[in-house]
Design a protein around this motif. Structure first.
Motif, PDB file in Angstrom:
ATOM      1  N   LYS A 198      -2.984   1.675   1.189  1.00  0.00           N
ATOM      2  CA  LYS A 198      -1.900   2.413   1.834  1.00  0.00           C
ATOM      3  C   LYS A 198      -1.416   3.553   0.932  1.00  0.00           C
ATOM      4  CE  LYS A 198      -1.187  -0.279   5.547  1.00  0.00           C
ATOM      5  NZ  LYS A 198      -1.248   0.196   6.955  1.00  0.00           N
TER       6      LYS A 198
ATOM      7  N   ASP B 177      -2.414   1.304  10.422  1.00  0.00           N
ATOM      8  CA  ASP B 177      -1.650   2.391   9.793  1.00  0.00           C
ATOM      9  C   ASP B 177      -0.625   2.953  10.775  1.00  0.00           C
ATOM     10  OD1 ASP B 177      -3.194   2.185   7.466  1.00  0.00           O
ATOM     11  OD2 ASP B 177      -4.737   3.520   8.283  1.00  0.00           O
ATOM     12  N   ARG B 178       0.609   3.056  10.295  1.00  0.00           N
ATOM     13  CA  ARG B 178       1.706   3.662  11.063  1.00  0.00           C
ATOM     14  C   ARG B 178       1.871   3.024  12.450  1.00  0.00           C
ATOM     15  NH1 ARG B 178      -0.783   8.121   8.431  1.00  0.00           N
ATOM     16  NH2 ARG B 178       0.610   9.043   6.855  1.00  0.00           N
TER      17      ARG B 178
ATOM     18  N   ARG C 167      -4.271   5.673   3.196  1.00  0.00           N
ATOM     19  CA  ARG C 167      -4.553   4.906   4.414  1.00  0.00           C
ATOM     20  C   ARG C 167      -5.981   5.179   4.935  1.00  0.00           C
ATOM     21  NH1 ARG C 167       0.787   6.565   4.888  1.00  0.00           N
ATOM     22  NH2 ARG C 167       2.283   4.851   5.033  1.00  0.00           N
ATOM     23  N   ASN C 168      -6.346   4.454   5.973  1.00  0.00           N
ATOM     24  CA  ASN C 168      -7.664   4.595   6.610  1.00  0.00           C
ATOM     25  C   ASN C 168      -8.777   4.470   5.578  1.00  0.00           C
ATOM     26  OD1 ASN C 168      -9.587   4.933   8.624  1.00  0.00           O
ATOM     27  ND2 ASN C 168      -9.524   7.178   8.504  1.00  0.00           N
TER      28      ASN C 168
ATOM     29  N   SER D 123      -6.216   0.135   7.373  1.00  0.00           N
ATOM     30  CA  SER D 123      -6.405   0.025   5.927  1.00  0.00           C
ATOM     31  C   SER D 123      -6.758  -1.411   5.591  1.00  0.00           C
ATOM     32  CB  SER D 123      -5.125   0.425   5.184  1.00  0.00           C
ATOM     33  OG  SER D 123      -4.822   1.790   5.409  1.00  0.00           O
TER      34      SER D 123
END
Length: 368
Positions: A356, A246-247, A360-361, A329
């Motif tokens: 997502k 993520d990111r 997320r996560n 994710s």
């Protein structure tokens, strides 16, 4: 002599198979040499030496017979394309019979103290060096191939009571040949090891991601094909998990690509420490990873996904830029009997996209 390079434990089984394959090739070549040159040697022997009686002729024939029988046996088994592990012990025995043949003739003519002893000594010296080139495990093989016949020769010289030759200088050829043979066999064995290790490293580099050390996309595609075939044959299911950091772009933008590489390396370690023995993970591309879970159900696949997600989220990643909070994710898809590999991966991708979108996560199970 170059430094010995040990075979890594994980490659020992493959190296053993490689050595058995080498035994087939060496034994085939040596058997051909024996069957071609032994008649020539016999003719030369009969030409240079006039045998006084039939008994001596039969002794020479009997000395040669074991090597001939073993060579013919090797060729017959080889042409049957029997892949068994017989080649190495048979090669070892063939080498031993060749040295034993010349050692027996040396003993037979030792008491004569004539020119024929010099001729036999030269033949024994040549054989000692030649068989060194047909060993699989170098000096370890020569301990048996040289040890038994030459111990018998030494015992005969010591206990037979035969007079020592008037000009014993040519006897020095034998220990010199043994030393040369050991050096040759050791160098060849070490070269076999280096060649094998280089081949394994090349194969590993072609199938592994250079940064993380995980299998790469090409390697995983092979595993997916094998698992897909097995699942169809056994009517079982496997799961594909698509995982994406993520990111991750923000990590690269804020801290640089070197820190981003550290994150990917740590992530790979957490994957391998978390997954079960039969589960596999590969770097699919960029910050995206594919996990293959054999013999899976929806419940077991989601359990693995959650376990991986938690292992990534806690604790923070210790990087050169400090501790970074990293999350993952995942999209989870269970293979169906009627769908292709690309189709199950596509459903896992869509589930990842949903994960997502939903914040997320998290891990999301693919639907229809």
């Amino acid at each position: 002599m170059s430094k010995h390079v040990p075979i890594p434990p994980e490659w020992q089984a493959d190296f053993l198979l490689k050595q058995f394959s080498l035994s087939h090739r060496l034994g085939y070549s040596l058997s051909g040499v024996v069957l071609v040159f032994l008649p020539i040697f016999t003719i030369l022997d009969a030409t240079l030496v006039s045998y006084a009686d039939g008994e001596l002729i039969w002794k020479h024939i009997l000395f040669r017979l074991p090597a001939v029988i073993l060579a013919i046996t090797f060729l017959l088994l080889h042409h049957k394309k029997d892949p068994g592990f017989w080649a190495y012990p048979l090669l070892l025995t063939l080498n031993l019979s060749i040295v034993g043949m010349m050692a027996a003739m040396f003993v037979l003519h030792y008491s004569e103290q004539g020119g024929h002893l010099l001729y036999i000594t030269q033949g024994l010296t040549l054989v000692i060096i030649t068989v060194a080139t047909a060993t699989v495990y170098g000096a370890r093989d020569l301990a048996l191939i040289y040890g038994l016949p030459l111990t018998a020769v030494i015992a005969f010289i010591v206990f037979s009571g035969s007079p020592f030759p008037d000009n014993p200088i040519h006897l020095a050829f034998i220990p010199a040949a043994i030393g040369i043979g050991v050096v040759i066999a050791t160098m060849l064995y070490q070269e076999h090891q280096r060649t094998f290790i280089a081949s394994q490293q090349l194969e590993h580099s072609a199938l592994a991601d250079a940064l993380t050390g995980l299998p790469n996309r090409r390697s995983m595609q092979t595993d997916l094909q094998a698992e897909w075939s097995r699942a169809k044959r056994d009517e079982q299911c496997f799961a594909v998990l698509m995982a994406d950091l993520d990111r991750f772009k923000a990590v690269n933008d804020q801290h640089g690509h070197e820190v981003g590489d550290e994150v990917l390396t740590i992530l790979a370690t957490r994957f391998t420490n978390t997954l079960r023995g039969g589960d596999r993970v590969a770097r699919w591309g960029g910050e995206e990873f594919l996990l293959l879970i054999p013999n899976a159900t929806e419940e077991s696949a989601m359990a693995v996904a959650e376990k991986v997600r938690r292992a990534v989220a806690e604790p923070p990643f210790a990087t050169s830029a400090g501790n970074l909070a990293v999350t993952l994710s995942l999209g989870v898809a269970l293979h169906r009997q009627t769908e292709s590999i690309d189709e199950v991966i596509s459903r896992a991708d869509k589930a990842l996209y949903r994960a997502k979108q939903e914040g997320r996560n998290r891990a999301v199970l693919a639907g229809d």
